[in-house]
Design a protein around this motif. Structure first.
Motif, mmCIF file in Angstrom:
data_model
loop_
_atom_site.group_PDB
_atom_site.id
_atom_site.type_symbol
_atom_site.label_atom_id
_atom_site.label_comp_id
_atom_site.label_asym_id
_atom_site.label_seq_id
_atom_site.Cartn_x
_atom_site.Cartn_y
_atom_site.Cartn_z
ATOM 1 N N ALA A 140 0.858 -1.055 -0.082
ATOM 2 C CA ALA A 140 -0.193 -0.157 -0.072
ATOM 3 C C ALA A 140 0.971 1.217 -0.017
ATOM 4 O O ALA A 140 0.542 2.310 -0.690
ATOM 5 N N MET A 141 1.996 1.059 0.919
ATOM 6 C CA MET A 141 3.005 2.258 0.778
ATOM 7 C C MET A 141 3.513 2.792 -0.526
ATOM 8 O O MET A 141 3.324 3.494 -1.091
ATOM 9 N N ARG A 142 3.987 1.397 -1.222
ATOM 10 C CA ARG A 142 4.764 1.474 -2.294
ATOM 11 C C ARG A 142 3.744 1.930 -3.406
ATOM 12 O O ARG A 142 4.178 2.795 -4.369
ATOM 13 N N HIS A 143 2.491 1.653 -3.328
ATOM 14 C CA HIS A 143 1.763 1.971 -4.560
ATOM 15 C C HIS A 143 1.355 3.501 -4.329
ATOM 16 O O HIS A 143 1.207 4.241 -5.388
ATOM 17 N N ARG A 144 1.502 4.111 -3.143
ATOM 18 C CA ARG A 144 1.020 5.443 -3.201
ATOM 19 C C ARG A 144 2.472 6.397 -3.874
ATOM 20 O O ARG A 144 2.297 7.210 -4.381
ATOM 21 N N GLN A 145 3.475 5.490 -3.578
ATOM 22 C CA GLN A 145 4.655 6.184 -4.059
ATOM 23 C C GLN A 145 4.844 5.990 -5.541
ATOM 24 O O GLN A 145 5.705 6.777 -5.945
ATOM 25 N N ALA A 146 4.287 5.032 -6.086
ATOM 26 C CA ALA A 146 4.309 4.994 -7.664
ATOM 27 C C ALA A 146 4.297 6.146 -8.339
ATOM 28 O O ALA A 146 4.661 6.452 -9.387
ATOM 29 N N ASN A 147 3.279 6.940 -7.833
ATOM 30 C CA ASN A 147 2.789 8.193 -8.682
ATOM 31 C C ASN A 147 3.284 9.334 -7.916
ATOM 32 O O ASN A 147 2.585 10.432 -8.204
ATOM 33 N N ALA A 148 4.251 9.441 -7.135
ATOM 34 C CA ALA A 148 4.824 10.603 -6.387
ATOM 35 C C ALA A 148 5.960 11.158 -6.809
ATOM 36 O O ALA A 148 6.418 12.154 -6.213
ATOM 37 N N GLY A 149 6.248 10.760 -7.868
ATOM 38 C CA GLY A 149 7.703 11.440 -8.283
ATOM 39 C C GLY A 149 8.931 10.892 -7.764
ATOM 40 O O GLY A 149 8.740 9.928 -7.016
ATOM 41 N N ASP A 150 9.761 11.951 -7.677
ATOM 42 C CA ASP A 150 11.007 11.253 -7.021
ATOM 43 C C ASP A 150 11.629 12.209 -5.899
ATOM 44 O O ASP A 150 12.681 12.195 -5.571
ATOM 45 N N ASN A 151 10.643 13.377 -5.397
ATOM 46 C CA ASN A 151 11.063 14.280 -4.375
ATOM 47 C C ASN A 151 10.901 13.319 -3.166
ATOM 48 O O ASN A 151 10.051 12.898 -2.760
ATOM 49 N N ALA A 152 11.988 13.474 -2.469
ATOM 50 C CA ALA A 152 12.173 12.986 -1.202
ATOM 51 C C ALA A 152 10.936 13.081 -0.311
ATOM 52 O O ALA A 152 10.457 11.898 0.492
ATOM 53 N N ARG A 153 10.775 14.218 -0.015
ATOM 54 C CA ARG A 153 9.496 14.709 0.737
ATOM 55 C C ARG A 153 8.477 14.063 0.282
ATOM 56 O O ARG A 153 7.622 13.417 1.064
ATOM 57 N N ALA A 154 8.157 14.344 -0.850
ATOM 58 C CA ALA A 154 6.786 13.736 -1.588
ATOM 59 C C ALA A 154 6.800 12.224 -1.507
ATOM 60 O O ALA A 154 5.546 11.711 -0.981
ATOM 61 N N LEU A 155 7.571 11.582 -1.493
ATOM 62 C CA LEU A 155 7.688 9.934 -1.206
ATOM 63 C C LEU A 155 7.577 9.700 0.177
ATOM 64 O O LEU A 155 6.777 8.736 0.313
ATOM 65 N N LEU A 156 7.904 10.279 1.125
ATOM 66 C CA LEU A 156 7.691 10.084 2.405
ATOM 67 C C LEU A 156 6.164 10.321 2.797
ATOM 68 O O LEU A 156 5.607 9.427 3.397
ATOM 69 N N VAL A 157 5.900 11.610 2.193
ATOM 70 C CA VAL A 157 4.221 11.810 2.522
ATOM 71 C C VAL A 157 3.333 10.724 1.633
ATOM 72 O O VAL A 157 2.574 10.094 2.516
ATOM 73 N N ALA A 158 3.791 10.215 0.686
ATOM 74 C CA ALA A 158 3.108 9.131 -0.030
ATOM 75 C C ALA A 158 3.027 7.926 0.749
ATOM 76 O O ALA A 158 2.015 7.338 1.051
ATOM 77 N N SER A 159 4.329 7.591 1.369
ATOM 78 C CA SER A 159 4.248 6.423 2.421
ATOM 79 C C SER A 159 3.169 6.482 3.441
ATOM 80 O O SER A 159 2.329 5.709 3.822
ATOM 81 N N GLY A 160 3.030 7.852 3.942
ATOM 82 C CA GLY A 160 2.163 7.932 5.246
ATOM 83 C C GLY A 160 0.764 7.874 4.535
ATOM 84 O O GLY A 160 -0.275 7.218 5.418
ATOM 85 N N LEU A 161 0.495 8.334 3.227
ATOM 86 C CA LEU A 161 -0.784 8.083 2.869
ATOM 87 C C LEU A 161 -1.354 6.785 2.611
ATOM 88 O O LEU A 161 -2.307 6.341 2.668
ATOM 89 N N GLY A 162 -0.130 5.921 2.089
ATOM 90 C CA GLY A 162 -0.456 4.395 1.884
ATOM 91 C C GLY A 162 -0.733 3.777 3.190
ATOM 92 O O GLY A 162 -1.773 2.904 3.398
ATOM 93 N N TYR A 163 -0.053 4.354 4.222
ATOM 94 C CA TYR A 163 -0.092 3.774 5.592
ATOM 95 C C TYR A 163 -1.850 3.981 5.967
ATOM 96 O O TYR A 163 -2.436 3.106 6.490
ATOM 97 N N LEU A 164 -2.250 5.202 5.785
ATOM 98 C CA LEU A 164 -3.529 5.542 6.106
ATOM 99 C C LEU A 164 -4.656 4.639 5.040
ATOM 100 O O LEU A 164 -5.327 4.148 5.732
ATOM 101 N N ASP A 165 -4.220 4.654 3.819
ATOM 102 C CA ASP A 165 -4.860 3.782 2.991
ATOM 103 C C ASP A 165 -5.417 2.310 3.608
ATOM 104 O O ASP A 165 -6.282 2.174 3.756
ATOM 105 N N PHE A 166 -4.243 1.663 4.008
ATOM 106 C CA PHE A 166 -4.188 0.385 4.226
ATOM 107 C C PHE A 166 -5.093 0.183 5.635
ATOM 108 O O PHE A 166 -6.055 -0.374 5.693
ATOM 109 N N ALA A 167 -4.923 1.307 6.512
ATOM 110 C CA ALA A 167 -5.622 1.177 7.966
ATOM 111 C C ALA A 167 -7.417 1.268 7.635
ATOM 112 O O ALA A 167 -7.962 0.909 8.212
ATOM 113 N N ARG A 168 -7.554 2.264 6.558
ATOM 114 C CA ARG A 168 -8.869 2.519 6.319
ATOM 115 C C ARG A 168 -9.527 1.383 5.489
ATOM 116 O O ARG A 168 -10.536 1.101 5.905
#
Lengths: 205, 205
Positions: free
Chosen positions: A74-102
């Motif tokens: 789930a975390m990797r899935h969010r990162q797939a479309n998040a570009g290569d910005n380190a900050r955006a990638l971390l945020v994407a992981s967080g969103l994937g975390y939430l996706d899974f929990a929901r």
DNA sequence: CCCCTTATCTTGACGGCGACAAGATCAGAG
DNA sequence: CTCTGATCTTGTCGCCGTCAAGATAAGGGG
């Protein structure tokens, strides 16, 4: 559903039990989870699961381990479309975390400290560890320092993990009423605002 | 322990059940919690609790509500010796949060989203809400803005709550191995380092 | 082809559990 | 003293997890 199958042997009982187990987890939650119901759902006797998983703990641990692997996806899935910005990638992981929990609230609860799993299996421990290593990697990319080499970076990694996990847990358990009343997308935005202070540079005072 | 008491009526069964219930919670955890064992521990028949709490959910909900009240006390207790600095007072609340989670891990789990409590009682809901209001008050003192008047301040409040709660939960469930190996005092220091980025001024971009 | 070993699954039993119903005991009002 | 309602007990039900013993299948060696 409880129809007798033609063959005495099931053929792929272990996988079938995992599938049915997760279904039942989603329907009844961890508290209402019952080995006998899972068995009956697969059309097999109440004692059949024992051979593959030992006891109820065994099945739940296997489900949790599988959960951690999908959690990582789930975390990797969010990162797939998040570009290569380190900050955006971390945020994407967080969103994937939430996706899974929901999307799998009961499984999420089972994974994080439910008592019905005793001591974690080897399989479970590594699956869980891999999930944290993923987050630690995101942090390292953002800060340029490995969390395992720098205590302050480790503190930051733990903070990130704690914030995301706490947010997901409090949403999941219904304790964050103010945020819970918003649609998921807005919850995500809210999360990013709350998350922002942890995305800055390390303050190594 | 299971000695028959002389009088047919217990006299103060409700309070005794709460006391014994918390003991059993601490011993066996939520998963192993059993109405019958609590009853037997008090020296009363297995059906006696029903009259005071309805069913098992009722007793657990009452225990959780009591937990939230003591939870608040733990935060206030840490604040008592923290001076009057807004920042120090918020940190003190966080430490009290951790104190409680560490001293009553099973109760902590019960309070935050265990499925064996169905819909929260009125009593439970207000007790839980008061705990969050306390944190929101700390935030308001620090930022000079009420979380209920300013979305960014609310986001900050949720971030603070999430981080503290996530940290406590991950410690409690044994998932934060790196931190778990440290003595409690060092865990607290580690927490404060991780917590620091959330104590800065609001960044209302 | 047959038998034998082993893995897989079933059946039956046990004690513990939560919930319910019916009865026993007690306390207090009148 | 009696009546009423609250409190607690006893007995029962179905469901649960676990264990032991037996039935069935599958596969390999003769």
């Amino acid at each position: 559903m409880v129809r007798r199958r033609p063959t005495y042997h099931h053929g792929d009982l272990r996988a079938a039990l995992l599938r049915a187990g997760e279904e039942q987890l989603a329907r009844t939650g961890v508290a209402g989870f019952s080995l006998r119901q899972v068995a009956s759902r697969v059309g097999v006797s109440h004692a059949a699961p024992a051979h593959h998983f030992g006891d109820a703990q065994g099945l739940l641990a296997a489900l949790a381990a599988e959960g951690f692997r999908r959690f990582l996806v789930a975390m990797r899935h969010r990162q797939a479309n998040a570009g290569d910005n380190a900050r955006a990638l971390l945020v994407a992981s967080g969103l994937g975390y939430l996706d899974f929990a929901r999307s799998s609230p009961a499984l999420f609860r089972l994974m994080f400290g439910d008592e019905r799993i005793g001591k974690p299996t080897e399989e479970l421990a590594t699956a869980a560890n891999n999930a944290f290593l993923h987050l630690a990697g995101d942090i390292e990319r953002l800060l340029g320092v490995s969390a395992f080499a720098n205590p302050t970076a480790m503190a930051r990694a733990m903070a990130v993990w704690s914030l995301v996990h706490g947010f997901a847990s409090l949403l999941n358990s219904g304790h964050m009423r103010t945020v819970l009343s918003m649609p998921p997308e807005q919850q995500n935005h809210f999360f990013q605002v709350a998350f922002a202070p942890l995305l800055g540079p390390l303050d190594t005072d």
